[in-house]
Every structure is written in C-alpha cells, then in structure tokens.
Write a protein that holds these residues in place. Structure first.
Motif, PDB file in Angstrom:
ATOM      1  N   THR A  59      -0.427 -20.399  15.575  1.00  0.00           N
ATOM      2  CA  THR A  59      -0.924 -20.791  14.263  1.00  0.00           C
ATOM      3  C   THR A  59       0.202 -20.689  13.235  1.00  0.00           C
ATOM      4  OG1 THR A  59      -1.592 -18.516  13.992  1.00  0.00           O
ATOM      5  CG2 THR A  59      -3.291 -20.064  14.622  1.00  0.00           C
ATOM      6  N   ASP A  60      -0.026 -21.351  12.131  1.00  0.00           N
ATOM      7  CA  ASP A  60       0.922 -21.215  11.028  1.00  0.00           C
ATOM      8  C   ASP A  60       0.758 -19.844  10.411  1.00  0.00           C
ATOM      9  OD1 ASP A  60       1.905 -23.733  11.325  1.00  0.00           O
ATOM     10  OD2 ASP A  60       0.375 -24.628  10.036  1.00  0.00           O
ATOM     11  N   SER A  61       1.828 -19.348   9.818  1.00  0.00           N
ATOM     12  CA  SER A  61       1.676 -18.070   9.130  1.00  0.00           C
ATOM     13  C   SER A  61       1.318 -18.328   7.674  1.00  0.00           C
ATOM     14  CB  SER A  61       2.954 -17.252   9.245  1.00  0.00           C
ATOM     15  OG  SER A  61       3.924 -17.765   8.389  1.00  0.00           O
ATOM     16  N   HIS A  62       0.622 -17.375   7.091  1.00  0.00           N
ATOM     17  CA  HIS A  62       0.167 -17.485   5.702  1.00  0.00           C
ATOM     18  C   HIS A  62       0.996 -16.541   4.838  1.00  0.00           C
ATOM     19  CE1 HIS A  62      -3.497 -19.629   6.933  1.00  0.00           C
ATOM     20  NE2 HIS A  62      -3.358 -18.919   8.023  1.00  0.00           N
ATOM     21  N   PRO A  63       0.902 -16.719   3.525  1.00  0.00           N
ATOM     22  CA  PRO A  63       1.520 -15.690   2.674  1.00  0.00           C
ATOM     23  C   PRO A  63       0.839 -14.348   2.929  1.00  0.00           C
ATOM     24  CG  PRO A  63       0.937 -17.633   1.385  1.00  0.00           C
ATOM     25  CD  PRO A  63       0.328 -17.819   2.734  1.00  0.00           C
ATOM     26  N   CYS A  64       1.589 -13.290   2.714  1.00  0.00           N
ATOM     27  CA  CYS A  64       1.052 -11.943   2.900  1.00  0.00           C
ATOM     28  C   CYS A  64      -0.141 -11.729   1.978  1.00  0.00           C
ATOM     29  CB  CYS A  64       2.141 -10.931   2.567  1.00  0.00           C
ATOM     30  SG  CYS A  64       1.569  -9.232   2.585  1.00  0.00           S
ATOM     31  N   ILE A  65      -1.232 -11.183   2.515  1.00  0.00           N
ATOM     32  CA  ILE A  65      -2.377 -10.879   1.654  1.00  0.00           C
ATOM     33  C   ILE A  65      -2.414  -9.389   1.310  1.00  0.00           C
ATOM     34  CG2 ILE A  65      -3.804 -12.822   2.361  1.00  0.00           C
ATOM     35  CD1 ILE A  65      -5.335 -10.771   4.167  1.00  0.00           C
ATOM     36  N   ARG A  66      -1.356  -8.686   1.609  1.00  0.00           N
ATOM     37  CA  ARG A  66      -1.177  -7.298   1.213  1.00  0.00           C
ATOM     38  C   ARG A  66      -2.306  -6.393   1.714  1.00  0.00           C
ATOM     39  NH1 ARG A  66       1.624  -5.489  -2.625  1.00  0.00           N
ATOM     40  NH2 ARG A  66      -0.179  -4.419  -3.462  1.00  0.00           N
ATOM     41  N   CYS A  67      -2.786  -6.661   2.907  1.00  0.00           N
ATOM     42  CA  CYS A  67      -3.906  -5.874   3.407  1.00  0.00           C
ATOM     43  C   CYS A  67      -3.461  -4.475   3.816  1.00  0.00           C
ATOM     44  CB  CYS A  67      -4.571  -6.578   4.582  1.00  0.00           C
ATOM     45  SG  CYS A  67      -3.542  -6.723   6.055  1.00  0.00           S
ATOM     46  N   GLY A  68      -2.158  -4.313   4.075  1.00  0.00           N
ATOM     47  CA  GLY A  68      -1.666  -2.968   4.394  1.00  0.00           C
ATOM     48  C   GLY A  68      -1.855  -2.576   5.847  1.00  0.00           C
ATOM     49  N   LYS A  69      -2.364  -3.487   6.658  1.00  0.00           N
ATOM     50  CA  LYS A  69      -2.567  -3.130   8.061  1.00  0.00           C
ATOM     51  C   LYS A  69      -1.253  -2.872   8.783  1.00  0.00           C
ATOM     52  CE  LYS A  69      -7.037  -5.344   8.747  1.00  0.00           C
ATOM     53  NZ  LYS A  69      -7.849  -4.391   9.506  1.00  0.00           N
ATOM     54  N   CYS A  70      -0.197  -3.569   8.373  1.00  0.00           N
ATOM     55  CA  CYS A  70       1.094  -3.356   9.046  1.00  0.00           C
ATOM     56  C   CYS A  70       1.654  -1.991   8.686  1.00  0.00           C
ATOM     57  CB  CYS A  70       2.074  -4.467   8.687  1.00  0.00           C
ATOM     58  SG  CYS A  70       2.368  -4.662   6.925  1.00  0.00           S
ATOM     59  N   VAL A  71       1.432  -1.569   7.453  1.00  0.00           N
ATOM     60  CA  VAL A  71       1.918  -0.249   7.043  1.00  0.00           C
ATOM     61  C   VAL A  71       1.177   0.835   7.838  1.00  0.00           C
ATOM     62  CG1 VAL A  71       2.281   1.301   5.097  1.00  0.00           C
ATOM     63  CG2 VAL A  71       2.334  -1.168   4.743  1.00  0.00           C
ATOM     64  N   GLU A  72      -0.123   0.603   7.995  1.00  0.00           N
ATOM     65  CA  GLU A  72      -0.946   1.534   8.751  1.00  0.00           C
ATOM     66  C   GLU A  72      -0.498   1.584  10.218  1.00  0.00           C
ATOM     67  OE1 GLU A  72      -5.025   0.423   8.389  1.00  0.00           O
ATOM     68  OE2 GLU A  72      -5.774   2.185   9.422  1.00  0.00           O
ATOM     69  N   ALA A  73      -0.111   0.425  10.753  1.00  0.00           N
ATOM     70  CA  ALA A  73       0.224   0.348  12.175  1.00  0.00           C
ATOM     71  C   ALA A  73       1.641   0.804  12.472  1.00  0.00           C
ATOM     72  CB  ALA A  73       0.038  -1.088  12.673  1.00  0.00           C
ATOM     73  N   CYS A  74       2.502   0.831  11.456  1.00  0.00           N
ATOM     74  CA  CYS A  74       3.925   1.079  11.713  1.00  0.00           C
ATOM     75  C   CYS A  74       4.163   2.519  12.164  1.00  0.00           C
ATOM     76  CB  CYS A  74       4.758   0.799  10.470  1.00  0.00           C
ATOM     77  SG  CYS A  74       6.512   1.136  10.756  1.00  0.00           S
ATOM     78  N   PRO A  75       4.638   2.722  13.392  1.00  0.00           N
ATOM     79  CA  PRO A  75       4.858   4.094  13.860  1.00  0.00           C
ATOM     80  C   PRO A  75       6.041   4.770  13.159  1.00  0.00           C
ATOM     81  CG  PRO A  75       5.651   2.532  15.484  1.00  0.00           C
ATOM     82  CD  PRO A  75       4.985   1.720  14.408  1.00  0.00           C
ATOM     83  N   MET A  76       6.878   3.960  12.498  1.00  0.00           N
ATOM     84  CA  MET A  76       8.010   4.546  11.786  1.00  0.00           C
ATOM     85  C   MET A  76       7.675   4.771  10.310  1.00  0.00           C
ATOM     86  SD  MET A  76      10.056   5.018  14.176  1.00  0.00           S
ATOM     87  CE  MET A  76      11.557   5.559  13.374  1.00  0.00           C
ATOM     88  N   GLN A  77       6.499   4.308   9.890  1.00  0.00           N
ATOM     89  CA  GLN A  77       6.046   4.464   8.513  1.00  0.00           C
ATOM     90  C   GLN A  77       7.021   3.852   7.511  1.00  0.00           C
ATOM     91  OE1 GLN A  77       2.787   6.095   7.297  1.00  0.00           O
ATOM     92  NE2 GLN A  77       2.688   4.835   9.134  1.00  0.00           N
ATOM     93  N   ILE A  78       7.382   2.618   7.799  1.00  0.00           N
ATOM     94  CA  ILE A  78       8.061   1.823   6.779  1.00  0.00           C
ATOM     95  C   ILE A  78       7.082   0.720   6.377  1.00  0.00           C
ATOM     96  CG2 ILE A  78      10.411   2.371   7.445  1.00  0.00           C
ATOM     97  CD1 ILE A  78      10.528  -0.124   9.090  1.00  0.00           C
ATOM     98  N   ASN A  79       7.485  -0.159   5.476  1.00  0.00           N
ATOM     99  CA  ASN A  79       6.563  -1.167   4.962  1.00  0.00           C
ATOM    100  C   ASN A  79       6.989  -2.559   5.432  1.00  0.00           C
ATOM    101  OD1 ASN A  79       5.067  -2.988   3.494  1.00  0.00           O
ATOM    102  ND2 ASN A  79       5.190  -1.828   1.573  1.00  0.00           N
ATOM    103  N   PRO A  80       6.497  -2.975   6.604  1.00  0.00           N
ATOM    104  CA  PRO A  80       6.944  -4.255   7.169  1.00  0.00           C
ATOM    105  C   PRO A  80       6.646  -5.439   6.264  1.00  0.00           C
ATOM    106  CG  PRO A  80       5.734  -2.977   8.813  1.00  0.00           C
ATOM    107  CD  PRO A  80       5.534  -2.290   7.494  1.00  0.00           C
ATOM    108  N   SER A  81       5.497  -5.420   5.574  1.00  0.00           N
ATOM    109  CA  SER A  81       5.151  -6.587   4.757  1.00  0.00           C
ATOM    110  C   SER A  81       6.161  -6.771   3.638  1.00  0.00           C
ATOM    111  CB  SER A  81       3.746  -6.423   4.176  1.00  0.00           C
ATOM    112  OG  SER A  81       3.683  -5.283   3.345  1.00  0.00           O
ATOM    113  N   LEU A  82       6.535  -5.658   3.021  1.00  0.00           N
ATOM    114  CA  LEU A  82       7.501  -5.727   1.928  1.00  0.00           C
ATOM    115  C   LEU A  82       8.857  -6.228   2.437  1.00  0.00           C
ATOM    116  CD1 LEU A  82       7.888  -4.963  -1.085  1.00  0.00           C
ATOM    117  CD2 LEU A  82       8.810  -2.798  -0.282  1.00  0.00           C
TER     118      LEU A  82
END
Lengths: 440, 381
Positions: A363-386
């Motif tokens: 699928t095409d990717s969309h603009p980030c909707i800032r849901c924060g799920k990636c931050v929650e999932a990141c085992p290194m606790q960085i901010n992938p969306s940002l």
C-alpha cells in the motif's frame, strides 16, 4: 523458572513457525558448484589464497583474514576453483567470490585435526582455532567471533549468553539445532566460557520453544554455572541488547558493545560452529538455514554448504508456490530482499523466506498521524515517527540529537505503523547521512 | 573494484556476471584472462535455468510484514466506540439529534471531498477521519442546533481545522473542537440552548429547554455565591444521560463504555484519560474539602459536562496529542488543570473544549521536552 523479558517496547508479530518447527534438519545434497564470497562478515574483506584451476578440499583455506576485524573463508566442497570474480551477494551488491566446481567426492582437507577432549586445550589455543575456522555471528549480523572474544583488559567479561531466542517469525533453524544438537551448543558455550575465563553461562530461549527449553535444560543439568533462561515471546527478544537486559538487567550503553557491560553474546548456530571447529577441526563451511514462507512448496530446515546458490535450496524445497513476490535472506522483520536467486548462502544466512505477491502489503504510505504506536513499540525508546519526518523533510541536523544512531533497525515501528510509513527505510537513510557527516 | 553495482536488477546482474571480468587488482594477476570468458560461458549454466527472465523480484527495505492496522481500521473503531453515546443522545433528544448527526457527518465528508478536489490532492474520505470529525462535532452540539450551524461547524472543522493545515496528520488542533469553540463564541445563544432530555417515548410537542448542571452551578455561584442551584441534581441522571447538554456528552456511562473499548482495542492508551480525569478528581476533591459550599463534589465534576467525552474521545485525538506515554500524561494533567480553572473561575460553565485546545497548542513543546529514557542512556540498576 521465571519468564524474563526486556521492559519497554516490542511487538507481537505472528510467529509463523508452524511451517518448519516440526521438521528435522535435512542435509541438502552436495551442490555441483559453490560461490564463496570473500566477504561474509562485518569488517575487512579477505585476501584470496587460491588460484583458478587449483584443486581444493573441504575445509581448505580459500582466503585469509586481512586485519583484526575480519574472518577467513574456506572451501565448503572439494573440487576445482573455476573462477574468482565479483558475484551477486545476499547483501545486495556484487562481491568478489571464489567459485568451486565439485568433484563429488567431498574430500576433507587432511590437515584438519580435531580435539575430542576440547576442554583440555588452553584458552589461547581455543581462540586461535575459532579465529582460523572463520567463525562469525551466525544470527545474521556476521560479526567476527574472535573479536568478541578479545575484549580489552579494562572490560572484564563475567557472563556468556548463548542466544537461542530466534525471535524472527518463520525461522526455526536455531530451534531445530537446539533439539538435534544440544551437545554441540553446550560444548560451544563451554569453549566460549573457557576462552573468556568466565564462570557463568546462560542459554536464552523464547517460551514458544518449550521442547528446546526442555532439551537444553536437561542437557546442561550438572554443568556448573550454566543455566537455561526461558524468555517471554516478544519481538525483538533476541536482539543482543534486549537479551542482555532481559537476562541480566544490564543496559549496553548508547553506542557501546555488550563487552561494555561484561557480556559476550553468541547465537546457538555460532556455538555449534565453534564446537565443530574445535572438536572436529572443521572450519565454518556449512550452516542450518530455514527455507520457508507461504511461497515455498515444501518448507524445510536444511543443513547446507556455504556458497550454495539460493536457487538450489528453493528447488530442493519443491520450488515456488504461487507467484513469487519477495525472496528474503533472513526473517521477515530484518531480512534483506534478494535481486537474484543466484546469490549464495553465506555464514549469516539464517533463512530464505519467500512471500507470494498476495502476501505483501504493497500500500501507499500516508502522512504520520502521530498515533505514537511506533514510540510505544520501539525497544530502544527513541521516536521513529519524528526521525522519519525529519529525514523526509531534510532536517538532518536534528537526527543525532534525537538518537537516530541508537536505532537497531528491528522494524517494530514500521510493523506497527497504521499509516504504513517506511520508518526503518527512512531511518537507515538518515543514519547513513549522519555517519557520512561524522566522517567529514 | 567496479563490481559494486548497487541494487542491480536481475538482468543487469546477469549481464555483469557474464561480461565483467575486471576484479580486484591482486586477483587479476592470478587469473588467466583468456580463460575467464570461456569458463563463464561453460560453467555458469545456472544462470540459464532462470530464463525466460521471470518478473523481477520485489526489492524493499525491511520489515516485510505489517500488523495490518490502518488508519481506516483505527477510525472505524472510534466510530464503533461512539455508538453507545450516540444511542443515548438519540434516546433522550430524539429525531432532532439524528438530524444534527446526519447533517454534520455528511457535510464534513462533503467539505473534505470539496477541499481535496480544489487543492488537487488525493481524496481520502475513505480513511473515515472526516466521518469521525463530523460525528464528534455532532456530539458537541446541542440537539436543537439549526441546520446552518451544523454546516458552518463542519466547514470550520474540515476547512480551517484540518485541510488548510495539510490534511490528516498535519493539523495542530482537534478539528471538531476548533469548530465547537468557533460556534460557541460566534453564536452563543444557539450553542447554549439545551433541549430538555426526555426519554424517547415521552417526547411530545411541548419540548422545553433546560440548563445543564454545570450551567446551573455557575449561575448559582454568580447569583448566590453558593451551590444551591445544583442541590437537587441527582448524579445518577448525568451518569445515565437524563440531563441537558450536547447531544453526545450526556451519558457518562455510555461514553465510558466506548472509552474502555478504545483502550481495549489499543486505539488509545489509558494515559490521557487517566491524567485528565485524575487531575479533575484530585482538584475537585481538594477544593470540595476546603469549602463544600462553593465547590461541588468530585463526583459531580466527573459526570457532568463534556468531561468524559473530552477525556476519552477529544483529548485522545491521535494527531493533536503527544506521541509518548509520558507526554500523554502531561497532556492529560494539563487538560485537567485548565478545565478546573475554567469551571471554578472562568466565564464559561464548562472548560473541557478550551483546555484540550490549549493543550493541543502545547503538544509540540511537550513532545520536545518529555521524552522516554532511551535504552542505554542514564540507566542505573
């Protein structure tokens, strides 16, 4: 038995181990020809030691290590060197390789000698054997093992962890190895402990492999200082830093290595290779790899010689099922897609995974909707969306301060992203940029 | 070496393989140059097996699997979670509520299509976010709102609140709340004429209007400096929805059900609602303890007004709230503080909308300042 895990982040992808977890390891018939790349590890390429038309035997040195962070490569079949030239490589570009045509005899290099009473050897002798056997991390990262075994004096090691987590979905090579060759894994761990002069060894296994936990627990029974650690099923439990955190509650410092917290981690495949190198005298010339996925007719766990082309493994497993979409070296979370089926199995090839067209989310990717799920999932606790937004917008100055270099590229963020953003791809791009700037 | 052709496509790789005899300098000496092409032709038959060239393999960066979550998937859960609150609204306000709901939803979608067409962007109404905005706006309006008020609201929400910022993901403020506040300031009479909540079967011609509990509290405080105006307000009524107010905010119970559903489905996390409601509870309890004659009970503050709707559905808007759990807590606490300041000392009886909008504005700062501890930094055992 406690169930350990790393405390924050992580995801639960479908495990998909059912394709092959019950299937014993089969030996792939000897390939007619192998393509042995001169670089199968992180570090400097090797220096070739054979000539075209020269006959070689199994285990014979083909190219020697150049520099400390490097590892030699050996002939995996007996036969004749037919060509030395750049060839397709699973890491995505052409790399000089030695081609050997088989004579079908599987003649072992007579110079190779093993030591059945392997623990009688001195630590230094063991280390030399490991170095000479060309052993590298077989979980996929292919870091030369002897480098991990040579920590500087100011960084004493007190624990060795053997990594039997195999948290990548689909892959079962390590699982089967633990069931079928527990002696080799234990032997490898004992050798590692002796080399490092360490009294404590752990074997970390995710709880989705209860039979492996049982087998290994039985096998280590009575071995002083060695313990099997069952771990919670959570991706990326097998990532080195997360594994150390789970078992020892130590954190490898940002930018550091496991040796900074007194730990050496080795994959179970590597442990087995170490055992074989010392006990049988055989360098790293074969490995267990899982050929699997919905796009494969008969998924299997195969013991294959290094240098066997992917196409041969796929043919042996009944070929493609349906329309082939992606052929991946490694697992679905961190594996690399392949552009040619003529790439060879290398020391780090933990699996060959085939997806059909319909299995892919294109699928095409969309603009980030800032849901924060990636931050929650990141085992290194960085901010992938940002980081993704910064890379897209060219904000390269902001990347390092937002800890882009701490990313371990596990893919949890991109897996979970509802906007289908290619976060790992963007972060890799940004990392390369940051590293390039640092070099200036 | 020139063998590094990067991510060559299948055919290019083959070509390079058959023609490229240039290798690393040292190896060149050891190779008999004449022998190489001949051997290539003879001994690389594997390449021919692949012919005719199948379709090229798909190349992409890892990971190669995904959770299957998508924006429409999240939005449809939000809509499902709003249904209990909507049903209570329909039950107590009848066809009027349905009318408002339909107008705002349809026009919100319409404005989205219109704007995206005008701006020549891909039309993205199928992501359901415009529908969610429309429904949320309806829930923030009195059931008796005139049709034009609904249309203006949708327009403000979608055009000003969302598309002018660049569409979903780029807006700074919750679009439905932008609309609500614009309407409240511009048409205060229409926006505070609350039809009386009457069970569906009792609704008749003599529809009357009534004040909200918070409105009565404010009035009573202004006129009498005490809480006599809400002395006989039963807390069960606002809990179940038998009370005046915006059509979707009246029943705390129904909204809580939806909120728990969103948390269970992992569309939102508990951080913002708990931070928000917890702060309201603590402040209300504290002041009520100090002066129960001037400050209503914490239970009263919790179940009245738009607090539950705001805490679970408006403040948790993904785009306009912080991305880290820690930031979400800060955001929730901030919403709670501002809400209580307005309820106690502000000119409006209710402060939920204003508080959320103000915290929306603070979100970029929160995201900058409140970050989780990165693995491998500042760890002490």
């Amino acid at each position: 038995m406690k169930t350990l895990t790393f405390p924050v982040g992580g995801i639960h992808p479908p495990e998909e181990k059912h394709y092959t977890e019950k299937k014993g390891i089969e030996n792939l018939p000897l390939p007619k020809q192998v393509i042995i790349p001169l670089q199968q590890h992180i570090g400097a390429p090797c220096e070739v030691q054979v000539k075209v038309k020269e006959p070689v035997s199994v285990g014979q040195l083909l190219a020697s290590a150049k520099g400390f962070v490097s590892a030699p490569v050996h002939a995996s079949i007996s036969g004749t060197v037919t060509k030395i030239a750049p060839m397709p490589h699973p890491m995505g570009r052409e790399i000089p390789a030695v081609l050997i045509e088989s004579d079908g005899e599987d003649r072992r290099d007579p110079g190779l000698t093993g030591t059945s009473d392997f623990l009688s050897l001195e630590a230094n002798q063991l280390k030399t054997k490991i170095l000479e056997a060309g052993i590298v991390g077989m979980g996929g990262a292919t870091f030369p093992t002897h480098v991990k075994l040579s920590p500087p004096e100011e960084k004493p090691i007190d624990t060795v962890i053997v990594n039997g987590v195999e948290c990548e979905p689909f892959l079962t090579a390590d699982h089967r190895l633990m069931l079928e060759a527990p002696d080799e894994i234990l032997g490898g761990l004992q050798i590692l402990m002796k080399v490092l002069g360490v009294k404590r060894g752990y074997i970390g296994i995710e709880r989705n492999k209860p039979d492996a936990i049982e087998t290994m627990t039985k096998r280590v029974d009575g071995c002083a200082g060695i313990e099997v650690m069952p771990l919670k099923v959570k991706y990326p439990q097998g990532a080195e830093k997360q594994l150390i955190k789970a078992i020892l509650n130590r954190e490898v410092p940002s930018g550091g290595l496991p040796m900074d917290v007194g730990v050496v981690v080795q994959n179970v495949g590597t442990a087995s290779a170490i055992y074989r190198a010392v006990h049988d005298g055989m360098p790293l010339i074969e490995r267990v790899t899982t050929v699997t996925g919905p796009g494969i007719n008969e998924p299997m766990n195969l013991r294959v010689r290094i240098g066997t082309p992917f196409s041969e493994l796929i043919d042996y497993c009944g070929g493609f099922k349906g329309k082939r979409g992606k052929v991946i070296s490694g697992g679905p979370m961190m594996g690399m897609t392949q552009y040619s089926l003529e790439v060879p199995v290398i020391k780090g090839t933990s699996g060959i995974l085939v997806f059909r067209d319909e299995d892919l989310r294109l699928t095409d990717s969309h603009p980030c909707i800032r849901c924060g799920k990636c931050v929650e999932a990141c085992p290194m606790q960085i901010n992938p969306s940002l980081l993704g937004v910064y890379v897209e917008a060219g904000g390269m100055d902001e990347l390092e301060s937002n800890r882009i270099l701490d990313c371990i590229e596990c893919g949890s963020c991109a897996f979970i992203c509802p906007a289908a953003r290619p976060l790992v791809h963007l972060i890799r791009f940004g990392k390369a940029e940051v590293m390039a700037r640092k070099k200036k | 070496m020139n063998g590094t052709s990067g991510l060559a496509k299948g055919e290019e790789g083959e070509k390079a393989l058959l023609t490229d005899t240039s290798i690393m300098d040292e190896e060149k000496k050891e190779t008999t140059p004449k022998a190489v092409p001949k051997e290539n032709a003879k001994k690389v038959p594997v390449k021919k097996k692949e012919a005719p060239p199948a379709e090229p393999l798909i190349l992409s960066s890892s990971p190669h699997i995904a959770s299957g979550e998508s924006i429409p998937f999240l939005m449809h859960h939000v809509i499902l979670a709003l249904i209990p609150g909507l049903l209570v609204g329909l039950y107590f306000f009848g066809l009027d509520a349905l009318r408002v709901l339909l107008i705002t939803t349809v026009t919100a979608i319409g404005f989205e299509v219109l704007l995206q067409r005008i701006m020549q962007r891909p039309v993205t109404v199928s992501d359901l976010s415009a529908a969610v905005t429309g429904i949320l706006l309806a829930m923030n309006l009195p059931a008796g709102a005139p049709w034009w008020l609904c249309v203006v609201g949708s327009g403000v929400a979608i055009v000003v609140g969302k598309q002018l910022y660049g569409g979903l993901g780029y807006n700074l403020f919750n679009p439905a709340l932008v609309a609500r506040v614009v309407l409240l300031i511009s048409w205060p009479v229409q926006m505070t004429t609350w039809p009386k909540a009457q069970p569906f079967f009792q609704q008749g011609v003599d529809a009357v209007t009534g004040a909200t509990p918070l409105g009565r509290m404010k009035e009573s405080l202004l006129l009498h400096h005490d809480l006599s105006g809400i002395a006989n307000v039963s807390l069960l009524d606002p809990f179940l929805g038998h009370v005046g107010g915006s059509l979707g905010e009246i029943s705390a119970l129904a909204l809580l059900l939806g909120g728990f559903y969103l948390i269970a489905k992992r569309v939102i996390t508990w951080h913002i609602p708990v931070g928000f409601l917890g702060t309201v509870l603590v402040i209300a309890a504290l002041f009520h303890f100090i002066d129960p004659n001037r400050y209503a009970s914490p239970q009263f503050h919790l179940v009245t007004g738009g607090l539950i709707l705001g805490a679970f559905f408006m403040a948790t808007d993904l785009v306009t709230s912080p991305v880290t759990h820690q930031g979400m807590l800060v955001f929730g606490v901030g919403c709670g503080l501002i809400t209580m300041m307005i309820r106690f000392w502000g000119g409006y009886p209710e402060g939920v909308s204003f508080s959320i909008l103000l915290m929306n504005a603070a979100t970029p700062l929160i995201d900058r300042w409140v970050k989780p501890r990165t693995f491998g930094t500042g760890f002490r055992k």
